[in-house]
Design a protein around this motif. Structure first.
Motif, PDB file in Angstrom:
ATOM      1  N   GLY A  60       0.789  -1.223   0.000  1.00  0.00           N
ATOM      2  CA  GLY A  60       0.000   0.000   0.000  1.00  0.00           C
ATOM      3  C   GLY A  60       0.817   1.267   0.000  1.00  0.00           C
ATOM      4  N   ARG A 450     -11.518   0.878 -10.582  1.00  0.00           N
ATOM      5  CA  ARG A 450     -11.743   0.853  -9.133  1.00  0.00           C
ATOM      6  C   ARG A 450     -10.412   0.971  -8.407  1.00  0.00           C
ATOM      7  N   PRO A 451     -10.430   1.518  -7.168  1.00  0.00           N
ATOM      8  CA  PRO A 451      -9.203   1.523  -6.375  1.00  0.00           C
ATOM      9  C   PRO A 451      -8.672   0.098  -6.216  1.00  0.00           C
ATOM     10  N   PRO A 452      -7.374  -0.088  -6.211  1.00  0.00           N
ATOM     11  CA  PRO A 452      -6.312   0.923  -6.164  1.00  0.00           C
ATOM     12  C   PRO A 452      -5.865   1.439  -7.526  1.00  0.00           C
ATOM     13  N   SER A 456      -1.218  -0.437  -6.679  1.00  0.00           N
ATOM     14  CA  SER A 456      -0.658  -1.652  -6.089  1.00  0.00           C
ATOM     15  C   SER A 456      -0.831  -2.807  -7.065  1.00  0.00           C
ATOM     16  N   THR A 461      -3.333  -7.195  -0.815  1.00  0.00           N
ATOM     17  CA  THR A 461      -4.345  -7.165   0.248  1.00  0.00           C
ATOM     18  C   THR A 461      -4.315  -5.865   1.039  1.00  0.00           C
ATOM     19  N   ALA A 462      -3.180  -5.188   1.068  1.00  0.00           N
ATOM     20  CA  ALA A 462      -3.086  -3.922   1.803  1.00  0.00           C
ATOM     21  C   ALA A 462      -3.715  -2.794   0.983  1.00  0.00           C
ATOM     22  N   GLN A 463      -4.438  -1.927   1.642  1.00  0.00           N
ATOM     23  CA  GLN A 463      -5.025  -0.774   0.981  1.00  0.00           C
ATOM     24  C   GLN A 463      -3.966   0.331   0.810  1.00  0.00           C
ATOM     25  N   PRO A 464      -4.087   1.176  -0.203  1.00  0.00           N
ATOM     26  CA  PRO A 464      -3.172   2.318  -0.319  1.00  0.00           C
ATOM     27  C   PRO A 464      -3.174   3.139   0.960  1.00  0.00           C
ATOM     28  N   TRP A 465      -2.020   3.704   1.280  1.00  0.00           N
ATOM     29  CA  TRP A 465      -1.847   4.382   2.569  1.00  0.00           C
ATOM     30  C   TRP A 465      -2.792   5.560   2.741  1.00  0.00           C
ATOM     31  N   PRO A 467      -6.660   6.734   0.968  1.00  0.00           N
ATOM     32  CA  PRO A 467      -7.686   6.181   0.070  1.00  0.00           C
ATOM     33  C   PRO A 467      -7.848   7.011  -1.202  1.00  0.00           C
ATOM     34  N   GLN A 468      -8.010   6.341  -2.321  1.00  0.00           N
ATOM     35  CA  GLN A 468      -8.266   6.988  -3.602  1.00  0.00           C
ATOM     36  C   GLN A 468      -9.779   7.106  -3.808  1.00  0.00           C
TER      37      GLN A 468
END
Length: 570
Positions: A60, A450-452, A456, A461-465, A467-468
């Motif tokens: 992320g 869709r995000p991300p 990534s 599995t980790a979300q961007p640090w 949110p987009q």
């Protein structure tokens, strides 16, 4: 916009294998300055906020491997080089501007081997590589500061920082009234090794970023070592954080700022900024760069973040034996107003160019609201049009330009982050959303709906640090590359013309008479740029169709919020 017919350019550097999910024609090679002219004088450098550029490992957070993965994209855009925001070992209280080890890569961003691979690939692609350096302060986790806390008052270790006894009963009040740039007092009190409340230390940003004392010779010696470490690894230059800082008044008296209060970010304290001694540092750093240039003929660059009140004051930082360039922030802070733009441009060209340097223009960076939002005035249609016009104006001016990642995608500022997701220390110091910087640091959208958005790798599995927003789908690199009327193509076309037209050498600006609301100037033999700051269409300064325009621009007419370039030979 009007797609120009471009002159043929020389063949580009050899292609290298870099993963890139988008395709576009190869960019022209880096701009070639005139005889005897250094590359940096007219260069266009792309600022990479590493944390938000490309996540290669799925945690992320952007990293150096992600930067290397996307170098082909930057080459196709047509920039001359890349500036990396800090990637050094850091507890990340200010996302890397609190450095604990200036000569090592933080594991979240990679390692030195990955950095060396990035240097090599930049060289193969003909891209210059500029890295951030932060000499004003370090991290509270830096070995020097930890040693200073352990050593106690009056020790040589504390002399490398600004430690002082407090005022008032028991030293309970800060040594002076200085305010921190990120809000609150510029002083924090330490607990001594015996458990008692002790001295205070100075931090012009956050308590996790103690200011170094540049009057101590060990500080200059250490940064000489840091510069040489990265120069030996092949970097082409340094962007210098807080270049007008470093020295403070030796007696640390109270600031004369009458408006300092608990929420003020004190940027007007003349006792903490722009002290005359700082110029000796830049002369020493310039000598180091010249030493390396003499060895191999490659010009190195020093570009400073010198936030000073006037262009005349900034010009002192770019005298022939000091910094090569300093960011011209007066344009960065200019409102969408013809008189304001003309005044600051004329001031820069008069004062800075007189030193022999060139102006370093910038409209966006990692600390400011993006132009798409900043110029909108609440109108979502006007914002993009004005931002595109301002970009075309900036790229028409003599000198260098820095582009902030995502401005070529037309990204707006993200203004609706929930309080609990904001990471900027300004917010946590002031409890105010005014001036917070997370909104321009949202991870870039590369592809998909869709995000991300390809930031990534697939399956992460980790979300961007940060949110987009869903609306970033309209701004992905994949989408704008396919749209010839997009910001991306405007930037790429403008960069190609900067390389191929002879008028984009060192030709000066000549202001032209123009209708109300229109700013127009000429350069060299026949180049004309005009911007309509007004609310309605105006006569164009050239009757023919433009070579390039920021929006639809019929012959003889310059629509509102539009900039255009012509080659006009009467």
């Amino acid at each position: 916009m009007i797609t120009p017919t471009l002159p043929a350019g020389p063949a580009g550097p050899p292609e290298v294998s870099v993963p890139a999910p988008v395709t576009a024609p190869a960019a022209l090679p880096a701009a070639v300055p005139g005889a005897g002219q250094a590359w940096w004088r007219n260069a266009v450098i792309y600022q990479v906020y590493v944390r938000s550029f490309q996540d290669s490992d799925g945690d992320g957070i952007g990293d150096l491997a992600g930067v290397r993965e996307r170098l082909g994209y930057l080459r196709r855009l047509g920039v001359d080089g890349v500036w990396l925001n800090p990637f050094y070992v850091s507890p990340q209280h200010d996302h890397g501007y609190d450095i604990a080890d200036h000569c090592a890569v933080d594991p979240v961003y990679g390692d030195l081997a990955e950095f060396d691979a990035l240097v090599q690939e930049c060289r193969l692609l003909g891209l210059k590589l500029v890295v951030d350096t932060v000499p004003n302060h370090c991290s509270s986790q830096h070995p020097w500061f930890r040693a200073a806390l352990a050593a106690g008052p009056g020790s040589p270790e504390r002399a490398r920082f600004h430690f002082a006894d407090g005022r008032g009963p028991g030293g309970s009040l800060p040594p002076n009234n200085w305010r921190a740039m990120f809000g609150g007092p510029a002083w924090s009190r330490v607990t001594e090794s015996d458990g008692r409340q002790g001295q205070w230390y100075l931090h012009l940003f956050t308590p996790e970023q103690p200011d170094l004392n540049w009057r101590h010779p060990a500080v200059a010696e250490e940064f000489d070592r840091v510069l040489r470490f990265w120069l030996d690894r092949g970097v082409d230059g340094f962007r210098i954080d807080v270049a007008a800082g470093l020295f403070k008044h030796p007696e640390l008296p109270d600031s004369p700022d009458p408006d300092a209060d608990e929420r003020t970010r004190d940027s007007v304290n003349p006792l903490a900024w722009n002290q005359p001694e700082v110029h000796a540092v830049w002369r020493a750093w310039r000598a180091v760069c010249e030493e390396y240039t003499a060895k191999d003929g490659r010009d190195r660059l020093l570009v400073g973040e010198a936030s000073v009140p006037t262009p005349a004051e900034q010009a002192k930082y770019v005298r022939p034996d000091e910094l090569h360039q300093a960011f011209f922030f007066h344009l960065l802070h200019a409102p969408w107003d013809l008189d304001h733009f003309r005044t600051v441009i004329a001031g820069a060209l008069e004062d800075i160019a007189a030193t022999g340097s060139t102006v370093t223009w910038v409209l966006n960076n990692h600390d400011q609201v993006r132009t798409v939002t900043r110029f909108a005035g609440g109108d979502p249609v006007l914002g993009p049009a004005r931002a595109a016009a301002a970009a075309l104006l900036m790229l028409a001016l003599p000198g260098a330009a820095y582009l902030y990642q995502g401005e070529e995608l037309g990204l707006p500022e993200v203004t609706d982050l929930p309080d609990e997701l904001i990471t900027d220390p300004i917010f946590h110091r002031t409890r105010s959303r005014v001036g917070i910087r997370d909104g321009c640091r949202i991870p870039l959208p590369w592809s998909g709906g869709r995000p991300p958005f390809g930031f990534s790798p697939e399956g992460a599995t980790a979300q961007p640090w940060l949110p987009q927003p869903e609306h970033f789908a309209a701004h992905t690199a994949e989408r704008v590359l396919a749209d010839t009327g997009s910001f991306w193509h405007l930037y790429r076309d403008a960069l190609q013309l900067r390389r191929s037209l002879p008028q984009f050498g060192e030709a000066a600006v000549r202001w032209l008479e123009s209708p109300p609301g229109v700013l127009a100037f000429a350069r060299g033999e026949g180049f004309v740029c005009a911007v309509n700051f007004g609310d309605g269409p105006a006569p164009a300064p050239v009757a023919a169709a433009p070579l390039l325009a920021s929006g639809p621009c019929p012959p003889g007419v310059l629509p509102a919020a539009t900039a255009a370039w012509w080659i006009h030979r009467p």
